[in-house]
Design a protein around this motif. Structure first.
Motif, PDB file in Angstrom:
ATOM      1  N   UNK A   1       0.827  -1.205   0.000  1.00 59.63           N
ATOM      2  CA  UNK A   1       0.000   0.000   0.000  1.00 59.63           C
ATOM      3  C   UNK A   1       0.863   1.258   0.000  1.00 59.63           C
ATOM      4  N   UNK A   2       1.998   1.198   0.721  1.00 51.44           N
ATOM      5  CA  UNK A   2       2.885   2.355   0.783  1.00 51.44           C
ATOM      6  C   UNK A   2       3.507   2.644  -0.586  1.00 51.44           C
ATOM      7  N   UNK A   3       3.914   1.573  -1.289  1.00 52.34           N
ATOM      8  CA  UNK A   3       4.498   1.751  -2.617  1.00 52.34           C
ATOM      9  C   UNK A   3       3.454   2.287  -3.604  1.00 52.34           C
ATOM     10  N   UNK A   4       2.224   1.769  -3.518  1.00 54.27           N
ATOM     11  CA  UNK A   4       1.163   2.234  -4.412  1.00 54.27           C
ATOM     12  C   UNK A   4       0.855   3.704  -4.156  1.00 54.27           C
ATOM     13  N   UNK A   5       0.835   4.103  -2.876  1.00 54.06           N
ATOM     14  CA  UNK A   5       0.590   5.503  -2.544  1.00 54.06           C
ATOM     15  C   UNK A   5       1.705   6.389  -3.087  1.00 54.06           C
ATOM     16  N   UNK A   6       2.946   5.936  -2.941  1.00 51.91           N
ATOM     17  CA  UNK A   6       4.078   6.716  -3.432  1.00 51.91           C
ATOM     18  C   UNK A   6       4.008   6.888  -4.948  1.00 51.91           C
ATOM     19  N   UNK A   7       3.652   5.809  -5.672  1.00 53.94           N
ATOM     20  CA  UNK A   7       3.506   5.897  -7.124  1.00 53.94           C
ATOM     21  C   UNK A   7       2.418   6.897  -7.499  1.00 53.94           C
ATOM     22  N   UNK A   8       1.301   6.842  -6.774  1.00 58.53           N
ATOM     23  CA  UNK A   8       0.162   7.714  -7.062  1.00 58.53           C
ATOM     24  C   UNK A   8       0.512   9.176  -6.823  1.00 58.53           C
ATOM     25  N   UNK A   9       1.115   9.460  -5.667  1.00 61.57           N
ATOM     26  CA  UNK A   9       1.486  10.837  -5.349  1.00 61.57           C
ATOM     27  C   UNK A   9       2.477  11.380  -6.371  1.00 61.57           C
ATOM     28  N   UNK A  10       3.437  10.552  -6.766  1.00 60.93           N
ATOM     29  CA  UNK A  10       4.428  10.973  -7.749  1.00 60.93           C
ATOM     30  C   UNK A  10       3.771  11.324  -9.082  1.00 60.93           C
ATOM     31  N   UNK A  11       2.823  10.493  -9.525  1.00 60.32           N
ATOM     32  CA  UNK A  11       2.165  10.761 -10.807  1.00 60.32           C
ATOM     33  C   UNK A  11       1.232  11.962 -10.703  1.00 60.32           C
ATOM     34  N   UNK A  12       0.549  12.140  -9.575  1.00 58.63           N
ATOM     35  CA  UNK A  12      -0.290  13.318  -9.394  1.00 58.63           C
ATOM     36  C   UNK A  12       0.534  14.600  -9.474  1.00 58.63           C
ATOM     37  N   UNK A  13       1.736  14.551  -8.927  1.00 60.03           N
ATOM     38  CA  UNK A  13       2.626  15.713  -9.016  1.00 60.03           C
ATOM     39  C   UNK A  13       3.054  15.949 -10.460  1.00 60.03           C
ATOM     40  N   UNK A  14       3.313  14.865 -11.195  1.00 60.08           N
ATOM     41  CA  UNK A  14       3.748  14.989 -12.585  1.00 60.08           C
ATOM     42  C   UNK A  14       2.656  15.611 -13.467  1.00 60.08           C
ATOM     43  N   UNK A  15       1.393  15.331 -13.154  1.00 60.53           N
ATOM     44  CA  UNK A  15       0.310  15.876 -13.975  1.00 60.53           C
ATOM     45  C   UNK A  15      -0.165  17.238 -13.471  1.00 60.53           C
ATOM     46  N   UNK A  16       0.528  17.798 -12.485  1.00 62.45           N
ATOM     47  CA  UNK A  16       0.248  19.167 -12.080  1.00 62.45           C
ATOM     48  C   UNK A  16      -0.723  19.351 -10.943  1.00 62.45           C
ATOM     49  N   UNK A  17      -0.945  18.314 -10.121  1.00 70.21           N
ATOM     50  CA  UNK A  17      -1.776  18.470  -8.924  1.00 70.21           C
ATOM     51  C   UNK A  17      -0.887  18.986  -7.793  1.00 70.21           C
ATOM     52  N   UNK A  18      -1.132  20.218  -7.367  1.00 74.12           N
ATOM     53  CA  UNK A  18      -0.309  20.801  -6.313  1.00 74.12           C
ATOM     54  C   UNK A  18      -0.612  20.146  -4.966  1.00 74.12           C
ATOM     55  N   UNK A  19       0.429  20.032  -4.146  1.00 75.29           N
ATOM     56  CA  UNK A  19       0.304  19.441  -2.812  1.00 75.29           C
ATOM     57  C   UNK A  19      -0.358  18.061  -2.906  1.00 75.29           C
ATOM     58  N   UNK A  20       0.172  17.219  -3.792  1.00 72.12           N
ATOM     59  CA  UNK A  20      -0.439  15.923  -4.094  1.00 72.12           C
ATOM     60  C   UNK A  20      -0.542  15.025  -2.871  1.00 72.12           C
ATOM     61  N   UNK A  21       0.407  15.106  -1.965  1.00 71.74           N
ATOM     62  CA  UNK A  21       0.387  14.238  -0.787  1.00 71.74           C
ATOM     63  C   UNK A  21      -0.875  14.469   0.039  1.00 71.74           C
ATOM     64  N   UNK A  22      -1.252  15.726   0.254  1.00 68.47           N
ATOM     65  CA  UNK A  22      -2.447  16.004   1.057  1.00 68.47           C
ATOM     66  C   UNK A  22      -3.729  15.825   0.246  1.00 68.47           C
ATOM     67  N   UNK A  23      -3.658  16.047  -1.050  1.00 68.76           N
ATOM     68  CA  UNK A  23      -4.853  15.924  -1.882  1.00 68.76           C
ATOM     69  C   UNK A  23      -5.168  14.474  -2.249  1.00 68.76           C
TER      70      UNK A  23
END
Length: 625
Positions: free
Chosen positions: A122-144
């Motif tokens: 789950x931790x790896x999946x979350x890290x992948x998701x946050x990284x991709x959200x940042x790449x597509x321009x979602x600011x503050x992806x970790x909290x969002x």
């Protein structure tokens, strides 16, 4: 070697009424790393084709061959296709709000897709998701990560969908109308994002859209479909600047981007697509083609091949296609007109309480000043949330302003109350963006159009029916369809119903709120032409709200640009587009994506004509005769 290659794909969909031939011998190939566009009107088979080859069309009978990385998708089991979707083929759909589940956070929805295809923590999946959200321009992806879809704007939700499609780095992305409902500036951001992902990850993109300007600016190659048939394919630059098929040329001439300002009539493609239950015996486009000849109705068209790689299914060459003429229409009069709407220093503040009881105020309109003259079309443009529709509601009397004054036909509407306001309501009418949602599906259109007559005690019984049928005929509807329900009409016809209802009481002002954004380019042209004809014949006054600057440029006499609740620039349409003064206006205009201008076809040479018998699947064609 192409990443995906289709050969003679035919799709039959059994129904109670018979077999629908949704696609007929479609062939195309897409090279790795390119953007491949698919264009055409609604019902042409664009989305059905992509759904079928990815296993999302259960019950359909599909023949032919679709090779993806050397494997035939049409021979795979549903389990194999399910494993392929997400990991190797990503999907981005038109409406991100419908595609995202409202009860789950965006992070959980993306990680669910990751866990479906990869066995990671789950931790790896979350890290992948946050990284991709940042790449597509979602600011503050970790909290969002833990936010819900409704907490994002339309453009941000589409970025989330792109992140979901790209998170496993699939080699192919299929984007089905991904920018249709978005502002022009957000459209550019989304397309820039897809292009950046393509360059970063080497992703191949198949783009389905009816926005020809968008397609012309981002696609390497494009295919034009009509009634389940591929009519033209080739490099985008030559396909849109020098079309070889009359249908492609018709789509381009239907687009407001093909005309400058001045109120000239567009040239829509006349008629409607044929029934896919009873396909024409010869050329599928013959009944709507402006250059149709006897052979078009009696013989299947050959495949014309050109030296630049373009191919068109037509009896005529590209030179004959380019000979089609354009109706120049009529210019609007620029004479001085009386003022219908006068807005002076209008302000609007919304007050609300937070969940902790703290009061919060939001100023949404900040000192608006404008005048709309009799017989003109006044455009209102800006990004979502700038206050366009809110201002329209204030002018229509649906929301009281906090300060300032709105005068309609010389009467200050903010001081009008009770029965007098009921009478004033006759002077302003609205036509909405969604012709489906604005019509009651349980009522017949005769009753819907006749409501203004009934509510304002203007006409009843036989007299009302006569007036309604006159309105129907005026807007191009068959008066004999008086007792039909909205579901029995096309999108363009439903918008005509809305216009007829708005015209019933001969209002001083009609407010059009994104009236053509949901329509195909040819249907859009018909509605815009209808609006202009009615305005010319009845001396109507329009307030036209849109995020499509090409449409606004075509229909409007004056344009006001709104940003953050203020009008930042107001000018005559031609002057505003030629010499914008405000940085925000220049930003909007820079985001316009028009197709290239049409060129002479003399440079294109016909190199081969492939007989019709070699083009079509014989069994399919015989079954459709």
């Amino acid at each position: 070697m192409p990443l995906i290659e289709a050969h003679n794909v035919t799709i039959r969909i059994p129904t109670e009424d018979g077999v629908i031939y949704a696609a007929n011998s479609i062939s195309f190939s897409v090279e790795a790393g390119e953007v491949f566009g698919i264009a055409g009107e609604s019902g042409s088979g664009k989305s059905v084709l992509m759904q079928a080859i990815t296993g999302l069309l259960p019950g359909a009978e599909i023949t032919g061959e679709v090779l993806f990385q050397g494997q035939d998708l049409l021979k795979m089991s549903q389990k194999e296709l399910q494993d392929l979707r997400g990991s190797h083929i990503g999907m981005v759909f038109q409406d991100p709000l419908s595609s995202l589940h409202p009860y789950f956070t965006i992070g959980s929805q993306i990680t669910e897709m990751i866990h479906t295809h990869r066995k990671i923590s789950a931790e790896e999946a979350r890290a992948l998701t946050v990284d991709m959200l940042e790449k597509v321009g979602i600011e503050d992806a970790e909290s969002r990560f833990d936010d819900y879809p409704h907490q994002f704007s339309g453009g941000m939700r589409q970025r989330v969908m792109i992140a979901m499609a790209l998170v496993l780095h699939p080699p192919l992305i299929i984007a089905d109308e991904p920018t249709t409902a978005l502002d022009v500036t957000v459209q550019v951001q989304i397309m820039d994002l897809l292009d950046e992902m393509r360059r970063t990850f080497g992703t191949t993109v198949i783009m389905i859209t009816h926005d020809l300007g968008l397609l012309a600016n981002i696609a390497d190659h494009a295919m034009v479909m009509y009634a389940g048939t591929r009519l033209e394919i080739g490099a985008t630059e030559s396909l849109f600047s020098n079309p070889a098929h009359p249908y492609t040329l018709g789509l381009l001439k239907s687009s407001p981007s093909s005309q400058e300002t001045g109120g000239k009539s567009l040239e829509p493609i006349q008629g409607n697509p044929p029934s896919l239950l009873d396909r024409p015996r010869a050329c599928i486009f013959a009944e709507r083609c402006p250059q149709v000849q006897n052979q078009c109705r009696s013989a299947r068209p050959p495949l014309q091949k050109y030296d630049d790689g373009a191919e068109a299914l037509c009896h005529f060459s590209a030179h004959d296609t380019q000979a089609m003429t354009v109706d120049t229409g009529l210019q609007k009069s620029a004479s001085k007109r009386p003022i219908v709407v006068d807005v002076q220093d209008v302000r609007l503040t919304f007050h609300a309480k937070s969940m902790f009881g703290k009061k919060r105020s939001t100023e949404v309109l900040k000192g608006i000043n404008l005048q709309i003259h009799k017989g003109e079309t006044f455009g209102l443009v800006g990004e979502s949330g700038c206050g366009k529709s809110t201002l329209a509601r204030v002018i229509a009397g649906l929301i009281p302003a906090s300060a300032g004054e709105v005068t309609l036909d010389g009467v200050p509407i903010l001081s009008v109350t009770g029965q007098r306001w009921r009478q004033m309501r006759r002077h302003v009418q609205l036509v909405f963006q969604d012709p489906v949602g604005s019509l009651n599906p349980r009522r017949r259109i005769g009753a819907i159009i006749g409501d203004p007559f009934r509510i304002h005690d203007v006409a009843h019984g036989a007299e009302q029916k006569k007036k309604v049928q006159e309105l129907m005929e005026m807007v191009g509807l068959n008066p004999e369809h008086y007792n039909r329900f909205p579901s029995e009409f096309s999108g363009g016809q439903r918008q005509r119903i809305g216009i007829a209802r708005a015209l019933a009481l001969k209002p001083s002002l009609i407010i059009f709120d994104e009236p053509v954004s949901a329509l195909d380019v040819s249907i859009q042209a018909q509605i815009l032409n209808l609006m202009q004809e009615l305005q010319r014949d009845l001396n109507l006054t329009y307030l036209f709200i849109s995020h499509d600057l090409s449409v606004v440029r075509h229909v409007c006499d004056k344009i006001a640009v709104m940003d953050a609740g203020q009008i930042v620039e107001l000018n005559q349409s031609d002057k505003l587009f030629a010499e914008p003064t405000h940085p925000f206006t220049r930003k909007l205009l820079d985001a316009i994506q028009d197709p290239p201008p049409l060129q002479e076809s003399s440079a294109r040479k016909l190199v081969e004509t492939e007989p019709a018998a070699a083009v079509f699947d014989g069994a399919v064609m015989e079954a459709s005769l």
